[in-house]
Design a protein around this motif. Structure first.
Motif, PDB file in Angstrom:
ATOM      1  N   LEU A 245       0.824  -1.211   0.000  1.00 53.26           N
ATOM      2  CA  LEU A 245       0.000   0.000   0.000  1.00 53.26           C
ATOM      3  C   LEU A 245       0.858   1.262   0.000  1.00 53.26           C
ATOM      4  O   LEU A 245       0.506   2.271  -0.628  1.00 53.26           O
ATOM      5  N   VAL A 246       1.998   1.225   0.707  1.00 53.66           N
ATOM      6  CA  VAL A 246       2.920   2.363   0.677  1.00 53.66           C
ATOM      7  C   VAL A 246       3.458   2.564  -0.738  1.00 53.66           C
ATOM      8  O   VAL A 246       3.510   3.693  -1.266  1.00 53.66           O
ATOM      9  N   ALA A 247       3.863   1.458  -1.375  1.00 53.50           N
ATOM     10  CA  ALA A 247       4.349   1.547  -2.755  1.00 53.50           C
ATOM     11  C   ALA A 247       3.241   2.026  -3.691  1.00 53.50           C
ATOM     12  O   ALA A 247       3.486   2.800  -4.638  1.00 53.50           O
ATOM     13  N   LEU A 248       2.005   1.587  -3.427  1.00 56.69           N
ATOM     14  CA  LEU A 248       0.873   2.026  -4.229  1.00 56.69           C
ATOM     15  C   LEU A 248       0.688   3.542  -4.112  1.00 56.69           C
ATOM     16  O   LEU A 248       0.469   4.247  -5.120  1.00 56.69           O
ATOM     17  N   GLY A 249       0.787   4.061  -2.908  1.00 53.23           N
ATOM     18  CA  GLY A 249       0.651   5.501  -2.718  1.00 53.23           C
ATOM     19  C   GLY A 249       1.739   6.277  -3.435  1.00 53.23           C
ATOM     20  O   GLY A 249       1.474   7.331  -4.048  1.00 53.23           O
ATOM     21  N   MET A 250       2.972   5.767  -3.386  1.00 49.63           N
ATOM     22  CA  MET A 250       4.066   6.443  -4.067  1.00 49.63           C
ATOM     23  C   MET A 250       3.839   6.414  -5.588  1.00 49.63           C
ATOM     24  O   MET A 250       4.082   7.420  -6.280  1.00 49.63           O
TER      25      MET A 250
ATOM     26  N   LEU B  28       1.002   6.247  -7.196  1.00 50.88           N
ATOM     27  CA  LEU B  28      -0.081   7.173  -7.540  1.00 50.88           C
ATOM     28  C   LEU B  28       0.392   8.623  -7.471  1.00 50.88           C
ATOM     29  O   LEU B  28      -0.011   9.463  -8.295  1.00 50.88           O
ATOM     30  N   GLY B  29       1.274   8.938  -6.519  1.00 52.31           N
ATOM     31  CA  GLY B  29       1.810  10.299  -6.435  1.00 52.31           C
ATOM     32  C   GLY B  29       2.655  10.657  -7.641  1.00 52.31           C
ATOM     33  O   GLY B  29       2.550  11.759  -8.201  1.00 52.31           O
ATOM     34  N   LEU B  30       3.508   9.695  -8.056  1.00 53.56           N
ATOM     35  CA  LEU B  30       4.320   9.941  -9.250  1.00 53.56           C
ATOM     36  C   LEU B  30       3.447  10.061 -10.491  1.00 53.56           C
ATOM     37  O   LEU B  30       3.696  10.899 -11.372  1.00 53.56           O
TER      38      LEU B  30
ATOM     39  N   LEU C  44       0.200   3.856 -13.312  1.00 52.01           N
ATOM     40  CA  LEU C  44      -1.145   3.479 -12.875  1.00 52.01           C
ATOM     41  C   LEU C  44      -1.387   1.979 -13.034  1.00 52.01           C
ATOM     42  O   LEU C  44      -2.054   1.352 -12.201  1.00 52.01           O
ATOM     43  N   ALA C  45      -0.844   1.394 -14.111  1.00 53.33           N
ATOM     44  CA  ALA C  45      -0.968  -0.062 -14.298  1.00 53.33           C
ATOM     45  C   ALA C  45      -0.236  -0.810 -13.174  1.00 53.33           C
ATOM     46  O   ALA C  45      -0.731  -1.810 -12.631  1.00 53.33           O
ATOM     47  N   GLU C  46       0.980  -0.324 -12.830  1.00 50.87           N
ATOM     48  CA  GLU C  46       1.721  -0.937 -11.726  1.00 50.87           C
ATOM     49  C   GLU C  46       0.956  -0.781 -10.412  1.00 50.87           C
ATOM     50  O   GLU C  46       0.930  -1.703  -9.576  1.00 50.87           O
ATOM     51  N   ALA C  47       0.349   0.396 -10.222  1.00 50.20           N
ATOM     52  CA  ALA C  47      -0.429   0.618  -9.003  1.00 50.20           C
ATOM     53  C   ALA C  47      -1.619  -0.328  -8.935  1.00 50.20           C
ATOM     54  O   ALA C  47      -1.977  -0.844  -7.868  1.00 50.20           O
ATOM     55  N   ARG C  48      -2.245  -0.566 -10.084  1.00 48.49           N
ATOM     56  CA  ARG C  48      -3.366  -1.492 -10.104  1.00 48.49           C
ATOM     57  C   ARG C  48      -2.921  -2.903  -9.738  1.00 48.49           C
ATOM     58  O   ARG C  48      -3.567  -3.598  -8.934  1.00 48.49           O
ATOM     59  N   ASP C  49      -1.783  -3.342 -10.286  1.00 48.82           N
ATOM     60  CA  ASP C  49      -1.255  -4.672  -9.939  1.00 48.82           C
ATOM     61  C   ASP C  49      -0.918  -4.745  -8.449  1.00 48.82           C
ATOM     62  O   ASP C  49      -1.188  -5.755  -7.787  1.00 48.82           O
ATOM     63  N   ALA C  50      -0.311  -3.673  -7.923  1.00 43.81           N
ATOM     64  CA  ALA C  50       0.044  -3.655  -6.506  1.00 43.81           C
ATOM     65  C   ALA C  50      -1.197  -3.724  -5.632  1.00 43.81           C
ATOM     66  O   ALA C  50      -1.220  -4.400  -4.597  1.00 43.81           O
ATOM     67  N   SER C  51      -2.259  -3.017  -6.043  1.00 46.61           N
ATOM     68  CA  SER C  51      -3.494  -3.057  -5.248  1.00 46.61           C
ATOM     69  C   SER C  51      -4.117  -4.450  -5.275  1.00 46.61           C
ATOM     70  O   SER C  51      -4.641  -4.925  -4.262  1.00 46.61           O
ATOM     71  N   GLU C  52      -4.037  -5.146  -6.421  1.00 46.16           N
ATOM     72  CA  GLU C  52      -4.580  -6.495  -6.501  1.00 46.16           C
ATOM     73  C   GLU C  52      -3.794  -7.458  -5.614  1.00 46.16           C
ATOM     74  O   GLU C  52      -4.375  -8.309  -4.932  1.00 46.16           O
ATOM     75  N   ARG C  53      -2.436  -7.308  -5.620  1.00 44.10           N
ATOM     76  CA  ARG C  53      -1.626  -8.174  -4.760  1.00 44.10           C
ATOM     77  C   ARG C  53      -1.886  -7.878  -3.282  1.00 44.10           C
ATOM     78  O   ARG C  53      -1.954  -8.794  -2.460  1.00 44.10           O
ATOM     79  N   ALA C  54      -2.032  -6.602  -2.944  1.00 46.21           N
ATOM     80  CA  ALA C  54      -2.332  -6.256  -1.550  1.00 46.21           C
ATOM     81  C   ALA C  54      -3.677  -6.815  -1.126  1.00 46.21           C
ATOM     82  O   ALA C  54      -3.839  -7.338  -0.007  1.00 46.21           O
ATOM     83  N   LEU C  55      -4.661  -6.718  -2.019  1.00 43.43           N
ATOM     84  CA  LEU C  55      -5.979  -7.259  -1.706  1.00 43.43           C
ATOM     85  C   LEU C  55      -5.920  -8.773  -1.534  1.00 43.43           C
ATOM     86  O   LEU C  55      -6.566  -9.342  -0.637  1.00 43.43           O
ATOM     87  N   SER C  56      -5.146  -9.451  -2.375  1.00 37.77           N
ATOM     88  CA  SER C  56      -5.003 -10.900  -2.260  1.00 37.77           C
ATOM     89  C   SER C  56      -4.348 -11.279  -0.936  1.00 37.77           C
ATOM     90  O   SER C  56      -4.781 -12.236  -0.267  1.00 37.77           O
ATOM     91  N   GLU C  57      -3.314 -10.534  -0.542  1.00 38.53           N
ATOM     92  CA  GLU C  57      -2.650 -10.826   0.732  1.00 38.53           C
ATOM     93  C   GLU C  57      -3.575 -10.574   1.907  1.00 38.53           C
ATOM     94  O   GLU C  57      -3.568 -11.325   2.889  1.00 38.53           O
ATOM     95  N   LEU C  58      -4.379  -9.515   1.828  1.00 40.65           N
ATOM     96  CA  LEU C  58      -5.333  -9.245   2.897  1.00 40.65           C
ATOM     97  C   LEU C  58      -6.377 -10.350   2.989  1.00 40.65           C
ATOM     98  O   LEU C  58      -6.779 -10.764   4.086  1.00 40.65           O
TER      99      LEU C  58
ATOM    100  N   ALA D  78       2.825   7.990 -16.944  1.00 40.71           N
ATOM    101  CA  ALA D  78       1.795   7.982 -15.912  1.00 40.71           C
ATOM    102  C   ALA D  78       0.887   6.762 -16.055  1.00 40.71           C
ATOM    103  O   ALA D  78       0.471   6.141 -15.061  1.00 40.71           O
ATOM    104  N   GLN D  79       0.601   6.403 -17.300  1.00 36.62           N
ATOM    105  CA  GLN D  79      -0.245   5.226 -17.538  1.00 36.62           C
ATOM    106  C   GLN D  79       0.437   3.950 -17.055  1.00 36.62           C
ATOM    107  O   GLN D  79      -0.211   3.074 -16.469  1.00 36.62           O
ATOM    108  N   LYS D  80       1.743   3.846 -17.275  1.00 40.15           N
ATOM    109  CA  LYS D  80       2.492   2.673 -16.790  1.00 40.15           C
ATOM    110  C   LYS D  80       2.470   2.615 -15.262  1.00 40.15           C
ATOM    111  O   LYS D  80       2.302   1.535 -14.664  1.00 40.15           O
TER     112      LYS D  80
END
Length: 433
Positions: A247-252, A254-256, A272-286, A268-270
């Motif tokens: 989630l910290v990496a996701l926030g960074m 999104l800021g960039l 956002l795609a990485e942020a989406r993947d990170a959010s999916e992995r975080a959700l899976s871990e949760l 920026a699109q790349k």
């Protein structure tokens, strides 16, 4: 019919032999140990030499009493828990250590109940040999006829009956058969009576049972608190190293992406795609973390559905047989599920089994769970953390774990968890999906 008669005769003969063995052996050993105990306690009171004699004598006294408790459970199903107080810290040698051992032994009411049991040795002898004496008297009556035919001078069969003619010997045979049948019939009941009488002397008193219960609850509470603290630390570690870091990496990211969205939309699109993947992995871990705390399938489908879903994820075939008329309370249901899960995890990791079986039943008083496999056996509760974890988890609810795992297999883990079931009407609908 012949098989039932043979089993009945075998049961009666076995009970009479066991009663005779208990009566004679424990009478002889009991009398000897009682005399030695009186001498050692007298020496302690008069000369002080009993400081060393009392512990020396009480060790075989307790060993004899424990052996009697074990035989009562094995032969008659009369369980007699050992009522002794736990050994306190004490000096290993010297007068101080001897005095501490004497104070511990003589200050335990169970010690004096052991001595009372030894004092009752003549009564235990009578209870023990009575069925064997009746059986022996019957067998003697059946064998009187050939005896009299060989020795016509006379034969005393029982008190007051002198057999000196063959006709009286013939009359003794049916009487002997009746007495033998009576002896075989009463032998198992007398053995149980003997064991119940022994339980009154060697079993824990109500106060001793209460003290033992307090000690067990104190220990299990401490183990449960430690286990819960360890579980909280694991959850904190998983959150810190897993979902929180993502989630910290996701926030960074999104800021960039926010900074680049006008200057470099492709970059920026790349991001956002990485942020989406990170959010999916975080959700899976949760989700994995929540599943480890309380699986959603357990809440939705109950213990039966949760265990079956778990079995489908294992690499070996697992046959699940669950029959419950309701659902336990949520904490108990969760403890039962994770205990079964831990047992199956041990099967997969250590047993080299090709199949496993799970059986769950409720007998009106508690939940009985059995996990077995066709593996190599040799499981030792003291050798790993898995079985100990199951014991700690169930002990918090007054449950027990018994492991039977001889070398070569099979391994059978039997768990019991006292609980009541809710009415089936309160069960949620599981649907078909």
């Amino acid at each position: 019919m012949n098989g039932e008669l043979t089993a009945w005769i075998r049961q009666g003969l076995t009970a009479s032999v066991r009663g005779f063995w208990i009566g004679v052996l424990f009478y002889v050993c009991g009398v000897v140990l009682l005399v030695l105990s009186i001498i050692s306690i007298s020496f302690l009171a008069l000369f002080g030499a009993g400081l060393f004699l009392v512990p020396l004598i009480m060790v075989p006294v307790r060993a004899l009493a424990n052996e009697r408790r074990k035989l009562a459970g094995q032969w008659s199903g009369v369980e007699i828990p050992a009522p002794y107080k736990p050994r306190p810290p004490m000096a290993p040698f010297g007068l101080v250590g001897a005095w501490q051992r004497c104070r511990w032994l003589l200050g335990d009411p169970a010690t004096w109940r052991d001595l009372l049991w030894l004092l009752c040795s003549p009564l235990t002898l009578a209870l023990g040999i009575l069925p064997a004496a009746v059986v022996g008297y019957g067998i003697e009556g059946i064998l009187v006829m050939p005896t009299v035919l060989q020795f016509v001078d006379g034969y005393h069969y029982g008190p007051g009956w002198l057999i000196d003619i063959p006709l009286e010997g013939i009359a003794a045979i049916p009487q002997g058969m009746l007495v033998l049948a009576l002896g075989l019939a009463i032998a198992p009941a007398l053995l149980r009576l003997h064991d119940r009488f022994t339980k009154q002397l060697l079993g824990p008193t109500r106060q001793a049972a209460l003290d033992q219960r307090v000690r067990v609850l104190t220990r299990t509470r401490a183990e449960t608190v430690d286990a819960q603290a360890a579980e909280l630390r694991r959850i904190e570690r998983d959150l810190h190293d897993g979902a929180q870091a993502r989630l910290v990496a996701l926030g960074m990211s999104l800021g960039l992406a926010e900074d680049l969205v006008t200057r470099d939309p492709i970059a920026a699109q790349k991001l956002l795609a990485e942020a989406r993947d990170a959010s999916e992995r975080a959700l899976s871990e949760l989700r994995d973390l929540v599943r480890g705390i309380h699986p959603p399938v357990l809440a939705e489908r109950g213990l039966d559905g949760a265990v079956r879903a778990l079995a489908l994820t294992l690499p070996i075939p697992v046959e699940v047989d669950v029959e419950l008329g309701g659902r336990p309370q949520a904490p108990v249901e969760s403890a039962a599920y994770f205990a079964i899960a831990e047992a199956l995890a041990n099967v997969v990791k250590h047993s080299h089994a090709t199949r496993a079986w799970v059986l769950v039943r409720h007998d009106g008083r508690g939940l009985g769970m059995t996990v077995s496999d066709d593996g190599v056996g040799g499981a030792d509760p003291a050798g790993g953390t898995g079985l100990r974890g199951m014991e700690r988890r169930l002990a918090a609810f007054d449950g027990t774990v018994v492991v039977s795992s001889p070398p070569g297999g099979p391994t059978v883990v039997t768990m019991e968890l006292p609980c009541e079931l809710s009415s089936p009407k309160t069960l949620p609908s599981s649907g078909t999906g």
